[in-house]
Write a protein that holds these residues in place. Structure first.
Motif, PDB file in Angstrom:
ATOM      1  N   GLY A 100      12.294   0.705  -0.420  1.00 50.65           N
ATOM      2  CA  GLY A 100      13.319  -0.104   0.242  1.00 50.65           C
ATOM      3  C   GLY A 100      12.711  -1.097   1.222  1.00 50.65           C
ATOM      4  O   GLY A 100      13.114  -2.258   1.284  1.00 50.65           O
ATOM      5  N   LYS A 101      11.734  -0.643   1.987  1.00 51.34           N
ATOM      6  CA  LYS A 101      11.065  -1.522   2.948  1.00 51.34           C
ATOM      7  C   LYS A 101      10.289  -2.619   2.224  1.00 51.34           C
ATOM      8  O   LYS A 101      10.272  -3.772   2.659  1.00 51.34           O
ATOM      9  CB  LYS A 101      10.124  -0.718   3.851  1.00 51.34           C
ATOM     10  CG  LYS A 101      10.847   0.154   4.855  1.00 51.34           C
ATOM     11  CD  LYS A 101       9.857   0.882   5.733  1.00 51.34           C
ATOM     12  CE  LYS A 101      10.582   1.749   6.750  1.00 51.34           C
ATOM     13  NZ  LYS A 101       9.652   2.490   7.611  1.00 51.34           N
ATOM     14  N   TYR A 102       9.651  -2.254   1.113  1.00 47.51           N
ATOM     15  CA  TYR A 102       8.910  -3.240   0.326  1.00 47.51           C
ATOM     16  C   TYR A 102       9.876  -4.288  -0.233  1.00 47.51           C
ATOM     17  O   TYR A 102       9.592  -5.488  -0.196  1.00 47.51           O
ATOM     18  CB  TYR A 102       8.159  -2.553  -0.811  1.00 47.51           C
ATOM     19  CG  TYR A 102       7.478  -3.517  -1.748  1.00 47.51           C
ATOM     20  CD1 TYR A 102       6.267  -4.120  -1.399  1.00 47.51           C
ATOM     21  CD2 TYR A 102       8.041  -3.838  -2.982  1.00 47.51           C
ATOM     22  CE1 TYR A 102       5.642  -5.015  -2.246  1.00 47.51           C
ATOM     23  CE2 TYR A 102       7.425  -4.741  -3.837  1.00 47.51           C
ATOM     24  CZ  TYR A 102       6.229  -5.323  -3.469  1.00 47.51           C
ATOM     25  OH  TYR A 102       5.625  -6.220  -4.308  1.00 47.51           O
ATOM     26  N   GLU A 103      11.018  -3.853  -0.715  1.00 51.93           N
ATOM     27  CA  GLU A 103      12.027  -4.765  -1.272  1.00 51.93           C
ATOM     28  C   GLU A 103      12.493  -5.759  -0.200  1.00 51.93           C
ATOM     29  O   GLU A 103      12.606  -6.959  -0.461  1.00 51.93           O
ATOM     30  CB  GLU A 103      13.218  -3.957  -1.813  1.00 51.93           C
ATOM     31  CG  GLU A 103      14.301  -4.783  -2.460  1.00 51.93           C
ATOM     32  CD  GLU A 103      14.137  -4.987  -3.958  1.00 51.93           C
ATOM     33  OE1 GLU A 103      15.056  -5.562  -4.563  1.00 51.93           O
ATOM     34  OE2 GLU A 103      13.113  -4.592  -4.525  1.00 51.93           O
ATOM     35  N   VAL A 104      12.754  -5.271   1.000  1.00 52.09           N
ATOM     36  CA  VAL A 104      13.185  -6.139   2.099  1.00 52.09           C
ATOM     37  C   VAL A 104      12.085  -7.147   2.439  1.00 52.09           C
ATOM     38  O   VAL A 104      12.354  -8.344   2.642  1.00 52.09           O
ATOM     39  CB  VAL A 104      13.566  -5.306   3.347  1.00 52.09           C
ATOM     40  CG1 VAL A 104      13.740  -6.196   4.571  1.00 52.09           C
ATOM     41  CG2 VAL A 104      14.842  -4.509   3.087  1.00 52.09           C
ATOM     42  N   ALA A 105      10.844  -6.680   2.492  1.00 52.58           N
ATOM     43  CA  ALA A 105       9.725  -7.580   2.800  1.00 52.58           C
ATOM     44  C   ALA A 105       9.585  -8.660   1.734  1.00 52.58           C
ATOM     45  O   ALA A 105       9.343  -9.831   2.052  1.00 52.58           O
ATOM     46  CB  ALA A 105       8.429  -6.782   2.925  1.00 52.58           C
ATOM     47  N   MET A 106       9.744  -8.284   0.467  1.00 51.86           N
ATOM     48  CA  MET A 106       9.654  -9.272  -0.618  1.00 51.86           C
ATOM     49  C   MET A 106      10.797 -10.279  -0.539  1.00 51.86           C
ATOM     50  O   MET A 106      10.592 -11.471  -0.781  1.00 51.86           O
ATOM     51  CB  MET A 106       9.682  -8.570  -1.982  1.00 51.86           C
ATOM     52  CG  MET A 106       8.358  -7.966  -2.395  1.00 51.86           C
ATOM     53  SD  MET A 106       7.003  -9.163  -2.508  1.00 51.86           S
ATOM     54  CE  MET A 106       7.602 -10.287  -3.745  1.00 51.86           C
ATOM     55  N   LYS A 107      11.985  -9.816  -0.192  1.00 57.54           N
ATOM     56  CA  LYS A 107      13.124 -10.739  -0.035  1.00 57.54           C
ATOM     57  C   LYS A 107      12.860 -11.718   1.109  1.00 57.54           C
ATOM     58  O   LYS A 107      13.144 -12.913   0.989  1.00 57.54           O
ATOM     59  CB  LYS A 107      14.419  -9.961   0.220  1.00 57.54           C
ATOM     60  CG  LYS A 107      14.984  -9.280  -1.004  1.00 57.54           C
ATOM     61  CD  LYS A 107      16.256  -8.534  -0.644  1.00 57.54           C
ATOM     62  CE  LYS A 107      16.829  -7.787  -1.832  1.00 57.54           C
ATOM     63  NZ  LYS A 107      18.040  -7.034  -1.467  1.00 57.54           N
TER      64      LYS A 107
ATOM     65  N   LYS B 107       0.819  -1.215   0.000  1.00 60.19           N
ATOM     66  CA  LYS B 107       0.000   0.000   0.000  1.00 60.19           C
ATOM     67  C   LYS B 107       0.850   1.262   0.000  1.00 60.19           C
ATOM     68  O   LYS B 107       0.405   2.305  -0.476  1.00 60.19           O
ATOM     69  CB  LYS B 107      -0.936  -0.008   1.214  1.00 60.19           C
ATOM     70  CG  LYS B 107      -1.938  -1.144   1.184  1.00 60.19           C
ATOM     71  CD  LYS B 107      -2.708  -1.234   2.477  1.00 60.19           C
ATOM     72  CE  LYS B 107      -3.578  -2.493   2.466  1.00 60.19           C
ATOM     73  NZ  LYS B 107      -4.168  -2.755   3.773  1.00 60.19           N
ATOM     74  N   CYS B 108       2.067   1.173   0.528  1.00 60.72           N
ATOM     75  CA  CYS B 108       2.938   2.356   0.572  1.00 60.72           C
ATOM     76  C   CYS B 108       4.260   2.096  -0.162  1.00 60.72           C
ATOM     77  O   CYS B 108       5.293   2.659   0.199  1.00 60.72           O
ATOM     78  CB  CYS B 108       3.164   2.790   2.016  1.00 60.72           C
ATOM     79  SG  CYS B 108       3.857   1.514   3.068  1.00 60.72           S
ATOM     80  N   LYS B 109       4.190   1.249  -1.192  1.00 63.67           N
ATOM     81  CA  LYS B 109       5.390   0.855  -1.950  1.00 63.67           C
ATOM     82  C   LYS B 109       6.082   2.068  -2.565  1.00 63.67           C
ATOM     83  O   LYS B 109       7.310   2.143  -2.592  1.00 63.67           O
ATOM     84  CB  LYS B 109       4.995  -0.156  -3.021  1.00 63.67           C
ATOM     85  CG  LYS B 109       6.144  -0.685  -3.827  1.00 63.67           C
ATOM     86  CD  LYS B 109       5.791  -1.926  -4.612  1.00 63.67           C
ATOM     87  CE  LYS B 109       4.872  -1.656  -5.758  1.00 63.67           C
ATOM     88  NZ  LYS B 109       4.747  -2.805  -6.672  1.00 63.67           N
ATOM     89  N   GLU B 110       5.310   3.010  -3.058  1.00 68.03           N
ATOM     90  CA  GLU B 110       5.893   4.198  -3.706  1.00 68.03           C
ATOM     91  C   GLU B 110       6.676   5.041  -2.707  1.00 68.03           C
ATOM     92  O   GLU B 110       7.721   5.598  -3.039  1.00 68.03           O
ATOM     93  CB  GLU B 110       4.788   5.043  -4.360  1.00 68.03           C
ATOM     94  CG  GLU B 110       4.007   4.306  -5.445  1.00 68.03           C
ATOM     95  CD  GLU B 110       4.885   3.839  -6.601  1.00 68.03           C
ATOM     96  OE1 GLU B 110       5.787   4.579  -7.007  1.00 68.03           O
ATOM     97  OE2 GLU B 110       4.667   2.708  -7.083  1.00 68.03           O
TER      98      GLU B 110
END
Length: 196
Positions: free
Chosen positions: A96-103, A89-92
């Motif tokens: 960086g946080k989204y990338e870490v969560a996906m990893k 929801k706040c990827k934009e």
């Protein structure tokens, strides 16, 4: 969040069928299949011991631990998916946080493949000493572990499409390619032994 391992089977399946998150999704289902494969291997070992086969070439403790770890990964997958959905929801604003969560979500799938490899490796080592009466069980366990590994690989590949870190993506692809190839080849050898 409730542990996947503490849910009744009906409850787990109801939550899996629901689009409401956080709840079990494909990663949790894959982890449950891997846990079942480990449990079948564990049961086959215990049945062989019961018939007088005390000298097992594998550790019953390792198999039991792998089963518990797979159940733990089912819960971890729910947690990591919830984090990814929250950050989507706040990827934009927080790429960086989204990338870490996906990893982190991807690493859960990678861990599942490693557990499936352990199940298959242990099965191959055990089958030479097992009672032929458990060959059918071992074949089922091997096919389930292979299916879980291949399914987890698909989960990894889907997640990698959403990531930006090319080094992480290449390293992860190398790891899963090798581990899945080992899983498929080991399953084939197990079935050849059973059919010979």
């Amino acid at each position: 969040m409730e542990s996947a391992g503490h849910m009744e089977l009906d409850e787990f399946l109801e939550k899996l069928a629901s689009p409401d998150f956080p709840s079990p999704a494909s990663g949790s289902a894959i982890a449950m299949v891997a846990a079942i494969a480990a449990a079948i291997l564990e049961m086959s070992c215990k049945a062989t011991i019961k018939k007088g086969g005390e000298d097992l070439p594998i550790s019953l403790h390792t198999i039991e631990e792998t089963r518990h770890q797979c159940l733990s990964l089912a819960t971890k997958d729910m947690e990591k998916l919830a984090e990814v959905l929250r950050l989507t929801k706040c990827k934009e604003d927080s790429p960086g946080k989204y990338e870490v969560a996906m990893k982190n979500a991807t690493d859960t799938f990678v861990s599942l493949i490693a557990k499936c490899e352990i199940i298959l490796t242990q099965t191959e080592r055990f089958i030479h000493r097992s009672s032929k009466k458990v060959y059918g069980e071992l074949a089922n366990s091997a096919y389930m572990a292979e299916a879980a590994a291949v399914s987890a690989k698909l989960g990894v590949e889907s997640n990698l499409l959403l990531l930006q870190d090319e080094i992480y993506k290449e390293n992860t692809r190398t790891i899963i390619r090798e581990r899945c190839r080992n899983c498929v080849e080991t399953r084939k050898r197990i079935i050849e032994i059973i059919e010979s």
